[in-house]
Every structure is written in C-alpha cells, then in structure tokens.
Design a protein around this motif. Structure first.
Motif, PDB file in Angstrom:
ATOM      1  N   VAL A  62     -14.699   4.580   1.622  1.00 43.67           N
ATOM      2  CA  VAL A  62     -14.243   3.566   0.663  1.00 43.67           C
ATOM      3  C   VAL A  62     -13.415   4.186  -0.461  1.00 43.67           C
ATOM      4  O   VAL A  62     -12.209   3.934  -0.574  1.00 43.67           O
ATOM      5  N   SER A  83      -4.721   5.939   0.701  1.00 41.39           N
ATOM      6  CA  SER A  83      -3.782   4.924   1.196  1.00 41.39           C
ATOM      7  C   SER A  83      -3.316   3.957   0.122  1.00 41.39           C
ATOM      8  O   SER A  83      -2.218   3.402   0.214  1.00 41.39           O
ATOM      9  N   LEU A  84      -4.157   3.700  -0.892  1.00 45.12           N
ATOM     10  CA  LEU A  84      -3.915   2.659  -1.896  1.00 45.12           C
ATOM     11  C   LEU A  84      -3.746   1.291  -1.251  1.00 45.12           C
ATOM     12  O   LEU A  84      -3.115   0.398  -1.809  1.00 45.12           O
ATOM     13  N   ASN A  85      -4.330   1.152  -0.079  1.00 42.95           N
ATOM     14  CA  ASN A  85      -4.205  -0.087   0.680  1.00 42.95           C
ATOM     15  C   ASN A  85      -5.510  -0.877   0.560  1.00 42.95           C
ATOM     16  O   ASN A  85      -6.530  -0.491   1.125  1.00 42.95           O
ATOM     17  N   PRO A  86      -5.507  -1.989  -0.189  1.00 46.55           N
ATOM     18  CA  PRO A  86      -6.742  -2.760  -0.379  1.00 46.55           C
ATOM     19  C   PRO A  86      -7.260  -3.419   0.895  1.00 46.55           C
ATOM     20  O   PRO A  86      -8.410  -3.854   0.942  1.00 46.55           O
ATOM     21  N   ARG A 108      -2.802   9.984  -7.369  1.00 47.03           N
ATOM     22  CA  ARG A 108      -2.185   8.763  -6.848  1.00 47.03           C
ATOM     23  C   ARG A 108      -1.570   7.916  -7.969  1.00 47.03           C
ATOM     24  O   ARG A 108      -0.550   7.257  -7.770  1.00 47.03           O
ATOM     25  N   HIS A 152      -6.090  -1.376  12.474  1.00 49.54           N
ATOM     26  CA  HIS A 152      -7.009  -0.496  11.749  1.00 49.54           C
ATOM     27  C   HIS A 152      -7.214   0.803  12.528  1.00 49.54           C
ATOM     28  O   HIS A 152      -7.511   0.768  13.737  1.00 49.54           O
ATOM     29  N   PHE A 185      -7.554  -1.755   3.643  1.00 49.73           N
ATOM     30  CA  PHE A 185      -8.218  -0.675   4.376  1.00 49.73           C
ATOM     31  C   PHE A 185      -7.808  -0.667   5.851  1.00 49.73           C
ATOM     32  O   PHE A 185      -8.651  -0.684   6.745  1.00 49.73           O
ATOM     33  N   SER A 211     -10.779   7.063   1.004  1.00 53.55           N
ATOM     34  CA  SER A 211      -9.787   6.438   1.884  1.00 53.55           C
ATOM     35  C   SER A 211      -8.835   5.549   1.094  1.00 53.55           C
ATOM     36  O   SER A 211      -7.631   5.519   1.341  1.00 53.55           O
ATOM     37  N   PHE A 212      -9.379   4.822   0.102  1.00 57.41           N
ATOM     38  CA  PHE A 212      -8.506   3.979  -0.721  1.00 57.41           C
ATOM     39  C   PHE A 212      -7.586   4.831  -1.591  1.00 57.41           C
ATOM     40  O   PHE A 212      -6.402   4.510  -1.765  1.00 57.41           O
ATOM     41  N   TYR A 228      -7.610  10.144  -7.635  1.00 60.18           N
ATOM     42  CA  TYR A 228      -7.065   8.947  -8.275  1.00 60.18           C
ATOM     43  C   TYR A 228      -5.992   9.296  -9.306  1.00 60.18           C
ATOM     44  O   TYR A 228      -5.006   8.559  -9.458  1.00 60.18           O
TER      45      TYR A 228
END
Length: 396
Positions: free
Chosen positions: A104, A111-114, A325, A191, A116, A107-108, A322
């Motif tokens: 969680v 990717s910064l992809n909500p 990013r 995914h 996932f 990985s976020f 973080y």
C-alpha cells in the motif's frame, strides 16, 4: 497518558552501519526518478553504462543485504527481551504489517497511482515474509536457523538454474520463492505485480543475521566479537574473490575481459542482486561485517549523523520515498511537462515521462538535499523512540 522513560540503550555500530546504508539507498531511489532516462535504462548493462553510472548503482548493492541481515540481528536482540510465544506473535504481526506497508504505502509512493494498477514487491516485502518464516521456526535452536540461512545463501543458485513449464503453479512458486528478478505477474488486464525480491534467498540472509545477533547478547566479550567479525568479513571476501576468479558456481553472470581495464573491473564486480547470488552475498556482507567491527567504539559528529538515520530506519524509509516523489512532481511541472503527460502509456508510474530529470551529477545534489531535509525529522523521532514505550513504536 503517555509516559516518558529513561533513554533506551542501542548498539552504536549497528545504528551507524544501518544509517550509512539507508543514506546510500536513497541515492538509488533518487536516481530512479530524477536521472534523465534512469527509469528506462540498466546501469549494469556494460553495453550502455558508464563507469560513473555503474558505480552509482554498484554502491547501492550493499544496502538491501545489509538491511535484511541487520533485521535478523535485531530479531535476535528482541528475542532476548521476550518469551518465545511473545516473539512468535510479534514477528508474525510485524511481518504482516510490513507486507501491508509494501503493498500500500510503498507501492503508492512508487506509482502515485490511486487505482493501484501496479504493486511492487521489494525489500520491505521480503523482510516481512522472512519475519513470518522466522517466527514459524523460532522454536529451533539459533544455530540451526543460522545453518538454514547459510544453506539458502549457498545453495539457492542451484535452484535458480531450474526450469519448469511456464505459466504453471510450479512456475509461479519457483519465481516467487527463488528466481524473481523484476518478474511481472498479471493479476488481470489492468493490474500487475512487479516482483524484484525472491523470498527464500533473502530469508537466508535474515536467518544468518539472526545467528550473528548472538554476538551482541549481554556479556559477550567485545574483543572476541570484533575478532569474529573481522575473521568472518575476511573469509567472505576471500570466498568472493576465489569464486569470481574461478568464474563458475555462485553467480549466473560470469565476468570477462572488456575493452579496457575499467570495464574489465566493472565486469568483475557486476554480480547479481536479483536474486542475490552467493557471490553478491559474500561481497556485500563482508563489507557490512567489517564496518560493524570497526565502528563499535567510534565517536564524533559523523558517527552521530549516521546513527540518527540508523536508529529510525523504517520511519526514514517511508519518508524518503514520499519526499522523492514530491520532488518528482515539482520537477515535472518546472520542466514544462503538462498534465496530459502525467500518465505515460505502458508505464505504471505517474509523473515519469521520457525526458524528465537531470544529469547524474545533478542527481547527487538532489540526493544530498533529500538526506539533509530528513535529518531533523529523523532526529526528533529517534529521540521520541528512545524515551517512550507505546506498543506501536515496535512496529516502526
């Protein structure tokens, strides 16, 4: 009400070594996101790399094995303060927590992809799984667990050469447990799981660290500890040299004479991290053991600087991802990229369009900036952990 208690005593050499590798680790992650073309090139590819780029990547090879090894040492130290049943519960719960963090939070951050659409299985994942496995085996004698660790480190290169029918259950299990090296698993059409860390070779490193943790139990003679660490370091380094010269068992990528001396040295040092080969473990852990031996009684501002980060590795690890990013997003807009370029086709990471970033020299400046920005937060949290006893602190 939270109580403030006397400062906890920590082992200086472990914090110094862990601090050093945590800072070096950040260099690799800054390079991943801020080196122009860094996300799409292999720094260890002798056909395309440069000496500066290779050694920037090579120095970070020492981070993961030493991090996992020291995690094993820490587990042993925890075992001296808890009953077996308490330790089993702690290791399993903390292992599950670390897997959750990897899937969680980390990985976020990558990717910064909500949504996932991608999950990255990296060092926190493998530490979590290894802790669960160690928890299940904790009733065994320490030397038996250490022997299992050595067996996994020495013997897994045999299994790495095995092949099974592709896309079968056996194939998936072989990759997850032994051979993953950036392996993609498709959960569905949108995914994916990006598996960089095969479980059992790294579990072997943690088991070995658990064995070496006995060197730090109360009453162990410091002179004997230093001597054992130095002999172990020299032995592992000598084994690496012998195995590499022979160019046989111990790494799937043999070295060869190149176009010049520098690239021949690069070829010699170009050992395999994914999965961690025997030679890779010998070289990296030999350096780690040497640093442990030489830093036990050092003092001064430099050692205190490293100890600040090494005493709060998990806290630092999360924050540095973080922060990197956030910097990536700022750079994205400052370099003139548009919101339409946030998503790059066939790239699971957002804000990483082709052309983003800087030269490698500038990347080093950003790396130093990341380290310095996180110094005071880490210093504050380190002091807080030493003087407080809330249950949740043991999970951070």
């Amino acid at each position: 009400m939270t109580s403030t208690l006397p400062v906890k005593q920590r082992i200086q050499s472990i914090d110094i070594l862990r601090g050093v590798i945590m800072l070096i680790m950040a260099l690799d992650h800054v390079r991943d996101f801020l080196h122009q073309g860094g996300a799409f090139s292999d720094p260890t590819n002798l056909k395309t790399t440069t000496p500066f780029l290779f050694f920037t990547r090579f120095i970070t090879h020492f981070c993961a094995p030493i991090f996992v090894f020291l995690s094993g040492v820490s587990v042993y130290l925890v075992s001296t303060r808890r009953s077996k049943s308490e330790l089993i519960s702690f290791l399993i719960k903390r292992g599950i927590w670390l897997v959750f963090v990897e899937l969680v939070l980390i990985s976020f951050a990558f990717s910064l992809n909500p949504l996932f659409n991608s999950f990255a299985l990296q060092v926190i994942w493998v530490i979590g799984i290894s802790m669960i496995l160690l928890g299940l085996l904790i009733w065994l004698p320490v030397r038996v667990i250490g022997a299992l660790g050595i067996l996994l480190i020495v013997g897994h290169d045999i299994i790495t050469t095995m092949t099974v029918a592709p896309n079968t259950t056996e194939d998936v299990l072989l990759k997850v447990f032994f051979t993953a090296r950036g392996t993609l698993f498709f959960l569905d059409k949108t995914h994916i799981v990006f598996d960089l860390y095969a479980i059992l070779p790294w579990t072997g490193v943690m088991f070995l660290g658990y064995l070496f943790g006995t060197l730090y139990k109360n009453g162990y003679n410091p002179a004997n500890r230093k001597r054992f660490l130095l002999v172990s370091s020299a032995s592992l380094f000598a084994l690496f040299i012998v195995l590499r010269i022979v160019n046989g068992y111990g790494d799937p990528a043999p070295w060869s004479v190149q176009k010049n001396t520098v690239f021949t040295v690069i070829s010699f040092l170009n050992i395999s991290k994914y999965p961690p080969s025997l030679m890779y473990c010998c070289l990296t852990l030999s350096v780690g053991l040497l640093v442990l031996a030489l830093t036990e009684n050092v003092s001064g501002k430099v050692s205190e600087f490293f100890k600040t980060y090494g005493s709060v590795p998990f806290f630092y690890y999360i924050l540095h991802f973080y922060l990197i990013r956030i910097i990536t997003i700022i750079v994205f807009f400052l370099q003139g990229f548009k919101t339409s370029q946030i998503i790059t086709p066939n790239d699971p990471f957002l804000f990483t369009p082709p052309g983003l970033g800087f030269s490698l020299s500038v990347v080093y400046l950003f790396w130093l900036g990341v380290i310095l920005i996180l110094y005071y937060p880490c210093k504050w949290f380190s002091k807080y952990k030493k003087t407080h006893r809330q249950w949740w602190l043991s999970y951070l």
